[in-house]
Scaffold this motif. Sequence first.
Motif, PDB file in Angstrom:
ATOM      1  N   VAL A  62      -4.199  -0.582  -6.447  1.00 17.05           N
ATOM      2  CA  VAL A  62      -3.133  -1.562  -6.225  1.00 17.05           C
ATOM      3  C   VAL A  62      -3.455  -2.522  -5.089  1.00 17.05           C
ATOM      4  O   VAL A  62      -2.698  -3.469  -4.834  1.00 17.05           O
ATOM      5  CB  VAL A  62      -1.776  -0.879  -5.941  1.00 17.05           C
ATOM      6  CG1 VAL A  62      -1.450   0.125  -7.045  1.00 17.05           C
ATOM      7  CG2 VAL A  62      -1.751  -0.202  -4.580  1.00 17.05           C
ATOM      8  N   GLN A  63      -4.564  -2.285  -4.401  1.00  7.92           N
ATOM      9  CA  GLN A  63      -4.944  -3.147  -3.277  1.00  7.92           C
ATOM     10  C   GLN A  63      -5.010  -4.600  -3.720  1.00  7.92           C
ATOM     11  O   GLN A  63      -5.604  -4.931  -4.744  1.00  7.92           O
ATOM     12  CB  GLN A  63      -6.308  -2.708  -2.740  1.00  7.92           C
ATOM     13  CG  GLN A  63      -6.802  -3.490  -1.555  1.00  7.92           C
ATOM     14  CD  GLN A  63      -6.098  -3.102  -0.271  1.00  7.92           C
ATOM     15  OE1 GLN A  63      -5.935  -1.922   0.018  1.00  7.92           O
ATOM     16  NE2 GLN A  63      -5.693  -4.088   0.504  1.00  7.92           N
ATOM     17  N   GLY A  64      -4.361  -5.458  -2.962  1.00  6.14           N
ATOM     18  CA  GLY A  64      -4.368  -6.878  -3.286  1.00  6.14           C
ATOM     19  C   GLY A  64      -3.274  -7.306  -4.245  1.00  6.14           C
ATOM     20  O   GLY A  64      -3.028  -8.502  -4.419  1.00  6.14           O
ATOM     21  N   ARG A  65      -2.622  -6.354  -4.873  1.00  2.00           N
ATOM     22  CA  ARG A  65      -1.531  -6.686  -5.813  1.00  2.00           C
ATOM     23  C   ARG A  65      -0.174  -6.222  -5.293  1.00  2.00           C
ATOM     24  O   ARG A  65       0.849  -6.850  -5.578  1.00  2.00           O
ATOM     25  CB  ARG A  65      -1.792  -6.038  -7.171  1.00  2.00           C
ATOM     26  CG  ARG A  65      -3.076  -6.456  -7.836  1.00  2.00           C
ATOM     27  CD  ARG A  65      -3.161  -5.918  -9.265  1.00  2.00           C
ATOM     28  NE  ARG A  65      -3.216  -4.462  -9.302  1.00  2.00           N
ATOM     29  CZ  ARG A  65      -2.299  -3.702  -9.928  1.00  2.00           C
ATOM     30  NH1 ARG A  65      -1.277  -4.252 -10.539  1.00  2.00           N
ATOM     31  NH2 ARG A  65      -2.435  -2.380  -9.935  1.00  2.00           N
ATOM     32  N   PHE A  66      -0.156  -5.132  -4.571  1.00  2.00           N
ATOM     33  CA  PHE A  66       1.085  -4.564  -4.038  1.00  2.00           C
ATOM     34  C   PHE A  66       1.136  -4.768  -2.525  1.00  2.00           C
ATOM     35  O   PHE A  66       0.100  -4.803  -1.855  1.00  2.00           O
ATOM     36  CB  PHE A  66       1.161  -3.064  -4.320  1.00  2.00           C
ATOM     37  CG  PHE A  66       1.363  -2.702  -5.765  1.00  2.00           C
ATOM     38  CD1 PHE A  66       1.236  -3.617  -6.788  1.00  2.00           C
ATOM     39  CD2 PHE A  66       1.703  -1.393  -6.115  1.00  2.00           C
ATOM     40  CE1 PHE A  66       1.426  -3.279  -8.115  1.00  2.00           C
ATOM     41  CE2 PHE A  66       1.901  -1.022  -7.432  1.00  2.00           C
ATOM     42  CZ  PHE A  66       1.755  -1.971  -8.436  1.00  2.00           C
ATOM     43  N   ALA A  67       2.356  -4.869  -2.025  1.00  2.00           N
ATOM     44  CA  ALA A  67       2.555  -4.999  -0.584  1.00  2.00           C
ATOM     45  C   ALA A  67       3.747  -4.165  -0.155  1.00  2.00           C
ATOM     46  O   ALA A  67       4.837  -4.287  -0.731  1.00  2.00           O
ATOM     47  CB  ALA A  67       2.764  -6.457  -0.206  1.00  2.00           C
ATOM     48  N   VAL A  68       3.524  -3.346   0.845  1.00  2.00           N
ATOM     49  CA  VAL A  68       4.592  -2.488   1.358  1.00  2.00           C
ATOM     50  C   VAL A  68       5.082  -3.070   2.684  1.00  2.00           C
ATOM     51  O   VAL A  68       4.295  -3.575   3.485  1.00  2.00           O
ATOM     52  CB  VAL A  68       4.102  -1.036   1.530  1.00  2.00           C
ATOM     53  CG1 VAL A  68       2.986  -0.926   2.550  1.00  2.00           C
ATOM     54  CG2 VAL A  68       5.259  -0.106   1.876  1.00  2.00           C
ATOM     55  N   SER A  69       6.375  -3.029   2.891  1.00  2.00           N
ATOM     56  CA  SER A  69       6.944  -3.569   4.126  1.00  2.00           C
ATOM     57  C   SER A  69       8.165  -2.751   4.524  1.00  2.00           C
ATOM     58  O   SER A  69       8.776  -2.076   3.691  1.00  2.00           O
ATOM     59  CB  SER A  69       7.319  -5.037   3.956  1.00  2.00           C
ATOM     60  OG  SER A  69       8.273  -5.198   2.927  1.00  2.00           O
ATOM     61  N   LEU A  70       8.506  -2.845   5.786  1.00  2.00           N
ATOM     62  CA  LEU A  70       9.635  -2.087   6.316  1.00  2.00           C
ATOM     63  C   LEU A  70      10.683  -3.044   6.867  1.00  2.00           C
ATOM     64  O   LEU A  70      10.380  -3.911   7.683  1.00  2.00           O
ATOM     65  CB  LEU A  70       9.168  -1.147   7.428  1.00  2.00           C
ATOM     66  CG  LEU A  70      10.226  -0.210   8.008  1.00  2.00           C
ATOM     67  CD1 LEU A  70      10.673   0.805   6.958  1.00  2.00           C
ATOM     68  CD2 LEU A  70       9.681   0.484   9.242  1.00  2.00           C
ATOM     69  N   GLU A  71      11.879  -2.886   6.400  1.00  3.71           N
ATOM     70  CA  GLU A  71      13.002  -3.670   6.891  1.00  3.71           C
ATOM     71  C   GLU A  71      13.752  -2.841   7.918  1.00  3.71           C
ATOM     72  O   GLU A  71      14.111  -1.691   7.656  1.00  3.71           O
ATOM     73  CB  GLU A  71      13.940  -4.021   5.731  1.00  3.71           C
ATOM     74  CG  GLU A  71      15.218  -4.706   6.148  1.00  3.71           C
ATOM     75  CD  GLU A  71      16.176  -4.852   4.964  1.00  3.71           C
ATOM     76  OE1 GLU A  71      15.739  -4.730   3.810  1.00  3.71           O
ATOM     77  OE2 GLU A  71      17.376  -5.077   5.223  1.00  3.71           O
ATOM     78  N   LYS A  72      13.953  -3.445   9.089  1.00  7.68           N
ATOM     79  CA  LYS A  72      14.693  -2.738  10.147  1.00  7.68           C
ATOM     80  C   LYS A  72      15.760  -3.674  10.697  1.00  7.68           C
ATOM     81  O   LYS A  72      15.624  -4.239  11.763  1.00  7.68           O
ATOM     82  CB  LYS A  72      13.743  -2.287  11.253  1.00  7.68           C
ATOM     83  CG  LYS A  72      12.746  -1.232  10.834  1.00  7.68           C
ATOM     84  CD  LYS A  72      11.918  -0.749  11.995  1.00  7.68           C
ATOM     85  CE  LYS A  72      10.981  -1.837  12.490  1.00  7.68           C
ATOM     86  NZ  LYS A  72      10.105  -1.365  13.589  1.00  7.68           N
ATOM     87  N   THR A  73      16.800  -3.851   9.925  1.00  5.95           N
ATOM     88  CA  THR A  73      17.912  -4.680  10.382  1.00  5.95           C
ATOM     89  C   THR A  73      19.066  -3.755  10.713  1.00  5.95           C
ATOM     90  O   THR A  73      18.986  -2.963  11.656  1.00  5.95           O
ATOM     91  CB  THR A  73      18.275  -5.699   9.302  1.00  5.95           C
ATOM     92  OG1 THR A  73      18.518  -5.017   8.071  1.00  5.95           O
ATOM     93  CG2 THR A  73      17.136  -6.701   9.114  1.00  5.95           C
TER      94      THR A  73
END
Length: 123
Positions: A62-73
Amino acid sequence: VQLVESGGGSAQVGGSLRLSCEASGYTDSGFMAWFRVPAGKEREGVAALYRANGMTYYADSVQGRFAVSLEKTNRVALHLQMNDLKPEDSGLYYCAARKYGGVWNDGSKYPYWGQGTQVTVSS
């Protein structure tokens, strides 16, 4: 700790989906990750984010196609943006969390799991 996934569904090849995992009661600085279970196959790590330093990790597939991120609001939520989807991306996707670092894709080390959300990619 409770993890609740959302955002699964169907997409065509080359399309995009965004998964979200809302975490409640989780304040540790270890890994938050996405795993998937393709039909008839074993669980595999997809992506992870290490909360202590923000580093991200991806499976080669999935490298280059998927992106993981964290929302901290006002909440803690782990997102997985999935682009250029392929049929082999289909499966049941789970969010998981653990207290510490280590090998990010070792599912046996994660004590907290969501209920899963289905992703189906068709041509």
